[in-house]
Write an enzyme that holds these catalytic residues in place. Sequence first.
Site, short mmCIF file in Angstrom:
data_model
loop_
_atom_site.label_atom_id
_atom_site.label_comp_id
_atom_site.label_asym_id
_atom_site.label_seq_id
_atom_site.Cartn_x
_atom_site.Cartn_y
_atom_site.Cartn_z
N ARG A 155 13.58 46.11 -37.14
CA ARG A 155 12.58 46.96 -37.80
C ARG A 155 11.27 46.22 -38.01
O ARG A 155 11.25 45.07 -38.47
CB ARG A 155 13.13 47.42 -39.15
CG ARG A 155 12.14 48.23 -39.96
CD ARG A 155 12.75 48.68 -41.27
NE ARG A 155 13.10 47.57 -42.13
CZ ARG A 155 12.31 47.01 -43.03
NH1 ARG A 155 11.07 47.46 -43.18
NH2 ARG A 155 12.72 46.03 -43.78
N ARG A 215 9.87 39.82 -37.49
CA ARG A 215 10.77 39.23 -38.48
C ARG A 215 11.99 38.55 -37.84
O ARG A 215 12.42 37.49 -38.30
CB ARG A 215 11.22 40.36 -39.39
CG ARG A 215 11.82 39.93 -40.65
CD ARG A 215 12.00 41.12 -41.54
NE ARG A 215 10.78 41.46 -42.23
CZ ARG A 215 10.66 42.51 -43.04
NH1 ARG A 215 11.68 43.32 -43.23
NH2 ARG A 215 9.53 42.75 -43.66
N HIS A 231 15.80 38.88 -43.75
CA HIS A 231 14.41 38.58 -44.11
C HIS A 231 14.23 37.08 -44.05
O HIS A 231 15.05 36.33 -44.59
CB HIS A 231 14.08 39.11 -45.51
CG HIS A 231 12.62 39.19 -45.76
ND1 HIS A 231 11.83 38.06 -45.95
CD2 HIS A 231 11.77 40.25 -45.83
CE1 HIS A 231 10.57 38.45 -46.13
NE2 HIS A 231 10.52 39.77 -46.06
N HIS A 265 18.86 41.70 -45.28
CA HIS A 265 17.77 42.49 -45.88
C HIS A 265 17.84 43.97 -45.55
O HIS A 265 17.66 44.80 -46.43
CB HIS A 265 16.45 41.90 -45.39
CG HIS A 265 15.22 42.55 -45.95
ND1 HIS A 265 14.96 42.61 -47.30
CD2 HIS A 265 14.17 43.18 -45.33
CE1 HIS A 265 13.80 43.23 -47.51
NE2 HIS A 265 13.31 43.59 -46.33
N GLU A 273 1.55 42.15 -42.15
CA GLU A 273 2.89 41.54 -42.15
C GLU A 273 3.31 41.27 -40.72
O GLU A 273 2.63 41.67 -39.77
CB GLU A 273 3.89 42.45 -42.88
CG GLU A 273 3.53 42.64 -44.35
CD GLU A 273 4.54 43.48 -45.11
OE1 GLU A 273 5.74 43.44 -44.77
OE2 GLU A 273 4.12 44.19 -46.03
C1 SIN Z 1 8.38 42.31 -47.42
O1 SIN Z 1 7.61 42.62 -48.31
O2 SIN Z 1 8.33 41.26 -46.81
C2 SIN Z 1 9.47 43.27 -47.06
C3 SIN Z 1 8.89 44.48 -46.48
C4 SIN Z 1 9.91 45.17 -45.64
O3 SIN Z 1 11.09 44.85 -45.67
O4 SIN Z 1 9.51 46.04 -44.87
#
Ligand code: SIN
Length: 546
Positions: free
Chosen positions: A393, A299, A251, A358, A137
């Site tokens: 985060r 993010r 998000h 988020h 991610e």
């Molecule tokens: C996601 O699956 O994109 C969210 C994961 C997260 O908020 O850490």
Amino acid sequence: MSGPKGAPARRGEAAGGVAATWAASADVVVVGSGVAGLTAALDAVEAGLRVVVVTKDAPDAGCTRWAQGGVAVVVGDVPADTVAAHVADTVAAGAGLCDPAAVESIIGAGPAAVRALQARGAVFDRRPDGGLARAREGGHSAFRVVHAGGDATGAEIERALVASANGLPMLAGHVALDALLDDAGRVVGLVVLDDRGVPGVLHAPAVLLASGGYGHLYASTTNPETATGDGIALALRAGATVADVEFVQFHPTVLWTPGANGRRPLVTEAVRGEGAPLLDRAGRRFMTEVHPLAELAPRDVVAAAITRRLAETGADCVWLDATGIEDFTTRFPTVSAACRAAGVDPVREPIPVAPAAHYACGGVVTDVAGRTAVPGLYAAGEIARTGLHGANRLASNSLLEGLVLGGRAARAVAADLAGPRGVAGAGAVRTPAIGIADRARVQRAMSASAAIGRDAAGLAAASDSVEAATLLRAPTDRSGVEDAALTLLAQAVLVAAGTRTETRGCHVRTDFPERDDRWQRASLVLGLDPAGAPVVRTELATRGAA
Ligand code: SIN
């Protein structure tokens, strides 16, 4: 009305301004039933404590079950990955505000916490060779995110924890109203309201808050309806401090449908981890111009870039093109189902997405064992500000933090109960009337002026709007408690966002678009003034963050 199952009930007690109709007692009251709360409750029972869990809805109605991506953890079976690399990625994503000692402590405890969760029955996805499957991610330098049910990791964790907690005394449908404190300011219990607004008192020398964040401060969020910041407001009123509340993480990729608000379906970052590009309305890939990691930048970077692109193009959404991902429906069943329900076929067409609120990177200030500044008050999970997240985060560090801090906070309670305690029965409710504004008005003001892209004029206008809508009254039911919490959280976020005259992590000031070194390592710590309004108390220097 009786006390919770397993705890002795006494009728007819009064607690300060609230006429309680029942009372009960425990060693520790855990507020919240997500990953942090249930881990804490189970570990507290293992430590020999009498526990009561208070949760304002069904036990699995909170944020945990909606988490998709997974748990970021280095368990040692990926030779190219190390705990040190995970720590470095976390600190880099935190944009200069992580506390490196807290990061090392929490990330380092991750493998044991995940093993304990597996021992409680959580089943993670495996590769054909039997090893744990991994996703990547945003902001991660390696494929290290373990997941379950493809993109249903939170649901599996919640299932396993709820099953393990079967038989624990639990007050579902009860909202925490206020902490009871003795004359020395030590916690001696908790006042709760049931789903008809009937008050009761839980006498306990320890209250452990694990009630999550405040996504519903905004009109559009990935969070379920429970995420209204009640625990943070309660902690502030009890004398705790909060920090980093201006860092509300949006998000980047939330399923967009015209005019839809409230809880919106997430499209997990793991979709980008599998190679899906983001496209603007002209079909152009734009993240390659923004960051060397393109769609896998941290993010905050991706969410801000999308927001800029929307402003430049006048579009309401961008598109995530997952059509090149093999077996998309099997790998991402939750995302697939949400897309199809919205009339989008993710196998054949790009998914319309836009950022939405988020995660609260800040919250109640705790040490890495969940202790707040108020004796007897603990916090774990999204509600807590441990120093792990800084200004932004790192993806999938939240379930990890909930597991680690939930367990540690339970053990901190057990250790502290051997020392001095509050004077039982001496507590009084201190806040019969608090500021409550209309929720929709608060959400409109925050979404317009305190989301991604803030400036002094907008923040002042939002403050005026919230203030004009605020009336002093005593909350008498769950929605009153939630509205009061959102009102206080709006004030706190606006004060902090107005004070931080720079752009850093999730906090984007269009009138101060650069990062300012004067704010490096400076977290804003807020408390309440005598009138109950959030004020900046101090700047908490984190140690040595890059
Ligand atoms: C996601 O699956 O994109 C969210 C994961 C997260 O908020 O850490």
